[in-house]
Motif scaffolding. Structure first.
Motif, short mmCIF file in Angstrom:
data_model
loop_
_atom_site.label_atom_id
_atom_site.label_comp_id
_atom_site.label_asym_id
_atom_site.label_seq_id
_atom_site.Cartn_x
_atom_site.Cartn_y
_atom_site.Cartn_z
N GLY A 107 -20.01 -44.16 0.33
CA GLY A 107 -19.67 -43.82 -0.87
C GLY A 107 -18.92 -43.54 -0.30
N ILE A 108 -17.41 -42.98 -1.80
CA ILE A 108 -15.81 -42.82 -1.59
C ILE A 108 -15.94 -41.99 -1.68
CG2 ILE A 108 -13.66 -43.93 -2.69
CD1 ILE A 108 -15.54 -46.51 -3.75
N LEU A 109 -14.92 -40.67 -1.30
CA LEU A 109 -14.60 -39.73 -1.37
C LEU A 109 -12.11 -39.87 -1.94
CD1 LEU A 109 -14.47 -36.96 -0.79
CD2 LEU A 109 -13.76 -36.76 1.10
N GLY A 110 -12.48 -39.91 -3.00
CA GLY A 110 -11.38 -39.79 -3.71
C GLY A 110 -10.38 -39.27 -3.67
N ILE A 111 -9.40 -38.11 -2.91
CA ILE A 111 -8.53 -37.12 -2.90
C ILE A 111 -7.72 -37.46 -3.05
CG2 ILE A 111 -9.98 -36.41 -0.71
CD1 ILE A 111 -8.24 -37.37 0.94
N GLY A 112 -6.40 -38.50 -4.09
CA GLY A 112 -5.38 -38.29 -4.53
C GLY A 112 -4.87 -37.61 -5.62
N VAL A 113 -4.49 -38.45 -5.88
CA VAL A 113 -3.08 -37.04 -6.38
C VAL A 113 -3.67 -36.18 -8.13
CG1 VAL A 113 -0.91 -37.29 -5.35
CG2 VAL A 113 -1.28 -37.89 -7.78
N SER A 114 -4.43 -37.25 -8.14
CA SER A 114 -5.32 -36.83 -9.80
C SER A 114 -6.38 -35.72 -9.52
CB SER A 114 -5.59 -37.56 -10.62
OG SER A 114 -6.23 -37.22 -11.81
N PRO A 115 -6.60 -34.74 -10.25
CA PRO A 115 -8.03 -34.09 -10.53
C PRO A 115 -8.78 -34.20 -10.52
CG PRO A 115 -6.06 -32.44 -11.34
CD PRO A 115 -5.59 -34.28 -11.60
N ASN A 116 -9.15 -35.72 -11.06
CA ASN A 116 -10.19 -36.41 -11.85
C ASN A 116 -10.20 -37.55 -11.93
OD1 ASN A 116 -8.63 -36.17 -14.69
ND2 ASN A 116 -9.47 -33.85 -14.52
N ASP A 117 -10.62 -38.19 -12.78
CA ASP A 117 -10.64 -39.96 -12.69
C ASP A 117 -10.27 -40.38 -14.10
OD1 ASP A 117 -13.44 -39.91 -14.31
OD2 ASP A 117 -13.95 -41.58 -13.19
N CYS A 118 -10.41 -39.63 -14.67
CA CYS A 118 -9.64 -40.72 -16.60
C CYS A 118 -8.91 -38.76 -17.12
CB CYS A 118 -11.37 -40.59 -17.27
SG CYS A 118 -10.29 -41.06 -18.65
N GLY A 119 -9.06 -37.77 -17.03
CA GLY A 119 -7.68 -37.13 -17.87
C GLY A 119 -8.42 -36.73 -19.85
N SER A 120 -7.32 -36.80 -19.99
CA SER A 120 -7.09 -36.10 -21.41
C SER A 120 -7.89 -37.33 -22.14
CB SER A 120 -5.82 -36.03 -22.01
OG SER A 120 -4.92 -36.76 -21.62
N ALA A 121 -7.41 -39.07 -21.94
CA ALA A 121 -7.87 -39.83 -22.54
C ALA A 121 -8.94 -40.00 -22.55
CB ALA A 121 -7.17 -41.65 -21.92
N CYS A 122 -10.57 -39.69 -21.77
CA CYS A 122 -11.71 -39.99 -21.83
C CYS A 122 -10.97 -38.38 -22.50
CB CYS A 122 -11.89 -39.69 -20.36
SG CYS A 122 -12.16 -41.43 -19.68
N ALA A 123 -11.01 -36.96 -23.30
CA ALA A 123 -11.58 -35.87 -23.58
C ALA A 123 -11.18 -36.27 -24.83
CB ALA A 123 -10.68 -34.67 -22.77
N ASN A 124 -9.90 -37.46 -25.19
CA ASN A 124 -10.24 -36.74 -26.24
C ASN A 124 -10.67 -38.79 -27.37
OD1 ASN A 124 -8.24 -34.60 -26.43
ND2 ASN A 124 -6.75 -36.09 -26.04
N ASN A 125 -10.87 -38.85 -26.83
CA ASN A 125 -11.50 -40.38 -27.31
C ASN A 125 -12.97 -41.05 -26.63
OD1 ASN A 125 -9.49 -41.37 -29.33
ND2 ASN A 125 -7.85 -40.84 -27.59
N ALA A 126 -12.97 -41.57 -26.93
CA ALA A 126 -14.58 -42.15 -26.23
C ALA A 126 -13.92 -43.71 -24.92
CB ALA A 126 -15.59 -42.87 -27.26
N VAL A 127 -13.40 -43.85 -24.58
CA VAL A 127 -12.86 -44.63 -24.06
C VAL A 127 -13.37 -46.07 -23.05
CG1 VAL A 127 -10.94 -45.85 -22.26
CG2 VAL A 127 -10.79 -43.26 -23.15
#
Length: 436
Positions: free
Chosen positions: A212-232
């Motif tokens: 697996g992959i443990l993604g621990i970079g600077v973002s809290p999630n992998d898409c953010g508002s773009a995927c919350a506001n639209n189907a990306v």
């Protein structure tokens, strides 16, 4: 590693990785890049070798910072060893039934890549014991109430799988009910959408080179508002294969953000290795920044760099400004453009007759700019050594500078998560490092 940037590929017998930060992200403006996990085979094919004079060839002194001792509850051991792909930092991650305070139906998954340039936990389904998997809660899309799936694009393949909730535990840290990506979930019977099928499918541990992959970079999630506001496209779908929006709280989440007091960032600390390569390398992943005695940034005189939400900043190399520069433990080499160093045309590895020294200028915050020296040895020679950890391995790539795993040896590298604060770093996103 970066979603949609690089993933495991092999050339000259060496794993090329590029999971990294802001580099090769999706073309969807506003989404977070998850590109790490190795790199495209050979990087970008280099143009004709330059006949111009070379930059100053001054060998850099190796960084010498020593990792924090593993033991306190905010630390876990990181190991680079023989996995079939060089320079892969691995940890173990425990997942449990959601809402159980990491106490029920738990399983510890070894050989998970530490990826500081992607965001969220992704595990291969076959690496999870059935009893634990059956205890995880499948997330559903709204308003359809159909099970949720995700596509994760990397440079050399794609990962298609379901989204489940799990309690995630590492040492004494617990993140409750984290949305995680289950790669290759056989319960997801619909094929990956055509937009997702870029390169080869990544389904098994052998495909990924890890569990697996443990993604621990600077973002809290992998898409953010773009995927919350639209189907990306290329992110979230129902299990019927229909693209869908997802609230931020339901997206694949960096589990560190859900820890207790140590939720504002991480520090990846790796011991130095031999310039001819080492069989293994050891390090420590420390959770939190300026929250405990063992994770101080304040007072360390670290180089501090503000980044965008993907972890990108700017550097200047050989007179060119590279706005996509990032520190990425999921990339197995240093990716950068330099036609004055001989390049193997088949793989993209730099193959100088003797080790060369180069310098990049990082556009930082404190100080305003800093010179960072590094060395590049002959990739073919390193491969023949039989070692697994290398601090001077590079591959040609145009238009960006991916400081992959060779950069981390002998350094403490900090990642301040977006929207979180620390005494020494202020409000994230930012990166920082100390070399001694």
């Amino acid at each position: 590693m970066r979603k949609i940037a690089w993933v495991i590929a092999a050339a000259l017998g060496l794993g090329l990785a590029g999971c990294g930060g802001g580099g090769g992200s999706s073309s969807n403006t506003g989404t977070n890049s998850n590109t790490s996990i190795n790199a495209p085979a050979g990087g970008t094919p280099p143009p004709t070798q330059s006949t111009t004079s070379s930059p100053p060839n001054v060998l850099a002194a190796d960084a010498s910072a020593v990792p924090t001792a593993v033991g306190p509850g905010n630390t876990i051991a990181v190991t680079v060893s023989r996995t079939g792909i060089h320079n892969q930092p691995m940890v173990s991650v425990t997942i449990c039934a959601p809402g159980s305070n990491a106490g029920t139906r738990c399983a510890t998954i070894p050989n998970v890549i530490v990826d500081t340039a992607s965001f969220g936990l992704r595990l291969v389904r076959s690496a999870i014991p059935p009893a634990t998997f059956s205890a995880l809660t499948a997330e559903t899309a709204q308003p359809s109430n159909l099970p949720l799936a995700e596509c994760a694009l990397f440079g050399s393949g794609y990962a298609w799988g379901s989204v489940h909730l799990a309690d995630v535990a590492m040492s004494g840290e617990i993140a409750p009910s984290v949305p995680i990506h289950i790669i290759g979930d056989s319960d997801l019977t619909v094929a990956a959408p055509s937009e997702c099928q870029v390169g080869r499918p990544l389904v098994t541990p052998a495909d990924l080179g890890a569990n697996g992959i443990l993604g621990i970079g600077v973002s809290p999630n992998d898409c953010g508002s773009a995927c919350a506001n639209n189907a990306v496209s290329t992110f979230y779908y129902t299990n019927a294969g229909t693209v869908t929006s997802v609230p931020v709280s339901g997206q694949i989440t960096n589990p560190v953000t859900l820890f207790g007091r140590d939720s504002n960032g991480v520090i990846l600390e790796m011991g130095q290795v031999s310039d001819s390569g080492s069989a293994t390398a050891q390090g420590t992943l420390v959770f939190g920044i300026d929250t405990q005695a063992n994770n101080a940034l304040s007072g360390t005189s670290a180089t501090l760099i503000r980044t965008n939400g993907n972890g990108d900043f700017a550097s200047i190399y050989s007179g060119s400004t590279l706005t996509k520069t990032f520190f990425d433990s999921g990339s197995t080499v240093l990716f950068f453009p330099d036609l004055t160093i001989p390049v193997d045309s088949a793989s993209g590895y730099y193959i100088p007759a003797a080790t060369v020294g180069r310098t990049a200028t990082l556009v930082a915050t404190s100080p305003a700019s800093v010179s960072l020296g590094f060395n590049i040895a002959n990739g073919a020679t390193l491969n023949a050594s039989g070692n697994n950890a290398f601090n001077n391995l590079g591959i040609y790539m145009s238009r960006q500078f991916d400081f992959g795993m060779p950069f981390f040896y002998g350094r403490h590298v900090y990642y301040g998560i977006s929207g979180k604060t620390s005494t020494g770093g202020g409000t994230g996103p930012y990166v920082a490092y100390v070399s001694s």
